[in-house]
Write a protein that holds these residues in place. Structure first.
Motif, PDB file in Angstrom:
ATOM      1  N   MET A 126       0.734  -1.128  -0.043  1.00 27.48           N
ATOM      2  CA  MET A 126       0.203   0.031   0.025  1.00 27.48           C
ATOM      3  C   MET A 126       0.771   1.273   0.093  1.00 27.48           C
ATOM      4  N   THR A 127       0.456   2.207  -1.024  1.00 23.80           N
ATOM      5  CA  THR A 127       1.340   3.528  -0.976  1.00 23.80           C
ATOM      6  C   THR A 127       0.269   4.694  -0.725  1.00 23.80           C
ATOM      7  N   GLU A 128       0.880   5.568   0.083  1.00 24.93           N
ATOM      8  CA  GLU A 128       0.013   6.401   0.357  1.00 24.93           C
ATOM      9  C   GLU A 128       0.694   7.858   0.229  1.00 24.93           C
ATOM     10  N   LEU A 129      -0.243   8.917  -0.365  1.00 26.46           N
ATOM     11  CA  LEU A 129       0.269  10.342  -0.091  1.00 26.46           C
ATOM     12  C   LEU A 129      -0.547  10.743   1.037  1.00 26.46           C
ATOM     13  N   CYS A 130       0.428  11.569   1.687  1.00 28.08           N
ATOM     14  CA  CYS A 130       0.055  12.195   3.118  1.00 28.08           C
ATOM     15  C   CYS A 130       0.315  13.616   3.084  1.00 28.08           C
ATOM     16  N   ILE A 131      -0.769  14.426   3.316  1.00 32.16           N
ATOM     17  CA  ILE A 131      -0.582  15.916   3.265  1.00 32.16           C
ATOM     18  C   ILE A 131      -1.236  16.728   4.409  1.00 32.16           C
ATOM     19  N   ASP A 132      -0.589  17.543   5.031  1.00 30.70           N
ATOM     20  CA  ASP A 132      -1.174  18.296   6.082  1.00 30.70           C
ATOM     21  C   ASP A 132      -0.556  19.820   5.757  1.00 30.70           C
ATOM     22  N   THR A 133      -1.822  20.726   5.932  1.00 35.24           N
ATOM     23  CA  THR A 133      -1.582  22.163   6.032  1.00 35.24           C
ATOM     24  C   THR A 133      -1.922  22.761   7.177  1.00 35.24           C
TER      25      THR A 133
ATOM     26  N   THR B 106       3.300  23.244   5.409  1.00 31.49           N
ATOM     27  CA  THR B 106       2.904  22.285   4.139  1.00 31.49           C
ATOM     28  C   THR B 106       3.742  21.298   4.424  1.00 31.49           C
ATOM     29  N   ALA B 107       3.260  19.874   4.652  1.00 27.50           N
ATOM     30  CA  ALA B 107       4.075  18.901   5.109  1.00 27.50           C
ATOM     31  C   ALA B 107       3.574  17.758   4.203  1.00 27.50           C
ATOM     32  N   VAL B 108       4.161  17.151   3.420  1.00 32.23           N
ATOM     33  CA  VAL B 108       3.895  15.914   2.436  1.00 32.23           C
ATOM     34  C   VAL B 108       4.854  14.789   2.613  1.00 32.23           C
ATOM     35  N   THR B 109       4.205  13.402   2.655  1.00 28.64           N
ATOM     36  CA  THR B 109       4.949  12.424   2.781  1.00 28.64           C
ATOM     37  C   THR B 109       4.527  11.225   1.826  1.00 28.64           C
ATOM     38  N   VAL B 110       5.206  10.467   1.235  1.00 28.19           N
ATOM     39  CA  VAL B 110       4.672   9.465   0.539  1.00 28.19           C
ATOM     40  C   VAL B 110       5.330   8.078   1.485  1.00 28.19           C
ATOM     41  N   VAL B 111       4.072   7.281   1.607  1.00 24.35           N
ATOM     42  CA  VAL B 111       4.667   6.143   2.312  1.00 24.35           C
ATOM     43  C   VAL B 111       4.139   4.807   1.791  1.00 24.35           C
ATOM     44  N   ASP B 112       5.292   3.838   1.908  1.00 32.00           N
ATOM     45  CA  ASP B 112       4.957   2.612   1.359  1.00 32.00           C
ATOM     46  C   ASP B 112       5.110   1.494   2.214  1.00 32.00           C
TER      47      ASP B 112
ATOM     48  N   LEU C  66       7.121  12.871  -4.313  1.00 33.48           N
ATOM     49  CA  LEU C  66       6.969  11.837  -5.573  1.00 33.48           C
ATOM     50  C   LEU C  66       8.263  11.500  -6.116  1.00 33.48           C
ATOM     51  N   GLU C  67       8.789  12.460  -6.530  1.00 34.70           N
ATOM     52  CA  GLU C  67      10.168  12.435  -7.176  1.00 34.70           C
ATOM     53  C   GLU C  67      11.224  11.863  -6.145  1.00 34.70           C
ATOM     54  N   GLU C  68      11.208  12.398  -4.978  1.00 36.21           N
ATOM     55  CA  GLU C  68      12.009  11.685  -3.984  1.00 36.21           C
ATOM     56  C   GLU C  68      11.957  10.142  -3.924  1.00 36.21           C
ATOM     57  N   ALA C  69      10.556   9.492  -3.694  1.00 34.42           N
ATOM     58  CA  ALA C  69      10.050   8.288  -3.584  1.00 34.42           C
ATOM     59  C   ALA C  69      10.345   7.393  -4.983  1.00 34.42           C
ATOM     60  N   GLY C  70      10.911   8.148  -5.866  1.00 32.34           N
ATOM     61  CA  GLY C  70      11.003   7.308  -7.076  1.00 32.34           C
ATOM     62  C   GLY C  70       9.743   7.077  -7.951  1.00 32.34           C
ATOM     63  N   LEU C  71       8.670   7.817  -7.855  1.00 26.57           N
ATOM     64  CA  LEU C  71       7.467   7.620  -8.471  1.00 26.57           C
ATOM     65  C   LEU C  71       7.069   8.600  -9.481  1.00 26.57           C
ATOM     66  N   PRO C  72       6.350   8.268 -10.368  1.00 30.12           N
ATOM     67  CA  PRO C  72       5.933   9.403 -11.280  1.00 30.12           C
ATOM     68  C   PRO C  72       5.311  10.514 -10.791  1.00 30.12           C
ATOM     69  N   THR C  73       5.771  11.689 -11.221  1.00 27.62           N
ATOM     70  CA  THR C  73       5.061  13.096 -10.525  1.00 27.62           C
ATOM     71  C   THR C  73       3.662  13.256 -10.876  1.00 27.62           C
TER      72      THR C  73
ATOM     73  N   VAL D  18       2.351   9.555   9.994  1.00 28.13           N
ATOM     74  CA  VAL D  18       1.743   8.975  10.982  1.00 28.13           C
ATOM     75  C   VAL D  18       0.292   8.833  10.694  1.00 28.13           C
ATOM     76  N   MET D  19      -0.264   9.488   9.930  1.00 25.07           N
ATOM     77  CA  MET D  19      -1.710   9.650   9.640  1.00 25.07           C
ATOM     78  C   MET D  19      -1.934   8.053   8.821  1.00 25.07           C
ATOM     79  N   VAL D  20      -0.978   7.448   8.406  1.00 23.53           N
ATOM     80  CA  VAL D  20      -1.351   5.920   7.747  1.00 23.53           C
ATOM     81  C   VAL D  20      -1.615   5.182   8.892  1.00 23.53           C
ATOM     82  N   ARG D  21      -0.864   5.081  10.079  1.00 23.15           N
ATOM     83  CA  ARG D  21      -1.033   4.185  11.107  1.00 23.15           C
ATOM     84  C   ARG D  21      -2.552   4.540  11.670  1.00 23.15           C
ATOM     85  N   ILE D  22      -2.767   5.476  11.724  1.00 24.45           N
ATOM     86  CA  ILE D  22      -4.075   5.985  12.249  1.00 24.45           C
ATOM     87  C   ILE D  22      -5.214   5.570  11.507  1.00 24.45           C
TER      88      ILE D  22
END
Length: 231
Positions: free
Chosen positions: A1-8, A12-18, A46-53, A194-198
């Motif tokens: 499972m791969t999730e894009l996580c955003i909080d503003t 502005t904080a963004v993570t990509v979690v797999d 997304l670029e840092e994660a090695g995924l298409p933008t 952390v949102m992914v766990r919740i």
């Protein structure tokens, strides 16, 4: 499972979690330019994660987004963007209260039976806060309701039920004196991953009703005293 996580809710904080591992992240510390910074942060993560933008081609399974509480404009920008990205990718979007995220990250470093008061700066010399206990290893339970108000009100709550103050930043200068006697717990920048766990913990318990994306403003926006329009 791969999730894009955003909080503003603040920065502005963004993570990509797999599968629980952070593959990419990006952050803009400005608390007032969320609309301009969200897309560049998402593309960078997304670029840092090695995924298409292109989010529609990135192989994402879900978008997780912080629902506040936070001032109107920045929070709205994050929620609208999360919904747009999810729609473009044809995937679900799940909302998590940003104070839940702060409380969960702090409790990871504390005894599981610790009472914590997660707080953030609400501007106008006020604070947002919520009183929490751990709910298993990945979730939290809010005791009572989320609050917005002056530090003296939070100080009174602490006298009724002791707990540690936890936050994503040092206590704002406008509230330091009122909270001088309070015991501080971890102060950690909000980590959207952390949102992914919740989210997963709540879905596993059939708690999808706790994952809505309605914004938590807690008060009216500074626009002629009108109630916030629905998104």
């Amino acid at each position: 499972m791969t999730e894009l996580c955003i909080d503003t809710s603040g920065a502005t904080a963004v993570t990509v979690v797999d599968d629980g591992k952070i593959l990419g992240s990006s952050r803009n510390e400005s608390g007032r330019h969320h609309a301009e910074s969200i897309t560049p942060c998402v593309l960078e993560a997304l670029e840092e994660a090695g995924l298409p933008t292109d989010v529609a081609k990135a192989g994402l399974d879900a978008v997780c987004v912080g629902t506040g509480p936070a001032p109107f404009t920045g929070l709205r920008a994050g929620l609208v963007s999360a919904r747009v990205f999810a729609k473009a990718a044809g995937i679900p979007v799940y909302g998590v209260c940003s104070l839940d995220v702060i409380a969960r990250a702090a409790l990871d470093r504390l005894s599981p039976d610790t009472h914590v008061y997660a707080l953030t700066d609400a501007r106008r010399k006020e604070l947002y806060w919520g009183h929490y206990l751990a709910e298993g290893p990945d979730d939290v339970r809010l005791l009572g309701r989320l609050e917005v108000g002056y530090a003296r009100t939070l100080s009174s709550a602490l006298r009724e039920q002791e707990g540690l103050l936890v936050s994503d930043a040092p206590i704002p200068a406008h509230s330091v004196d009122e909270l001088a006697g309070a015991e501080m717990g971890p102060v950690l920048p909000l980590d959207p991953s952390v949102m992914v766990r919740i989210v997963r913990a709540r879905l596993a318990r059939g708690g999808e009703d706790r994952l809505g994306t309605e914004p938590l403003y807690l008060r009216r926006p500074d626009i002629h005293g009108q109630a916030p329009e629905r998104m």
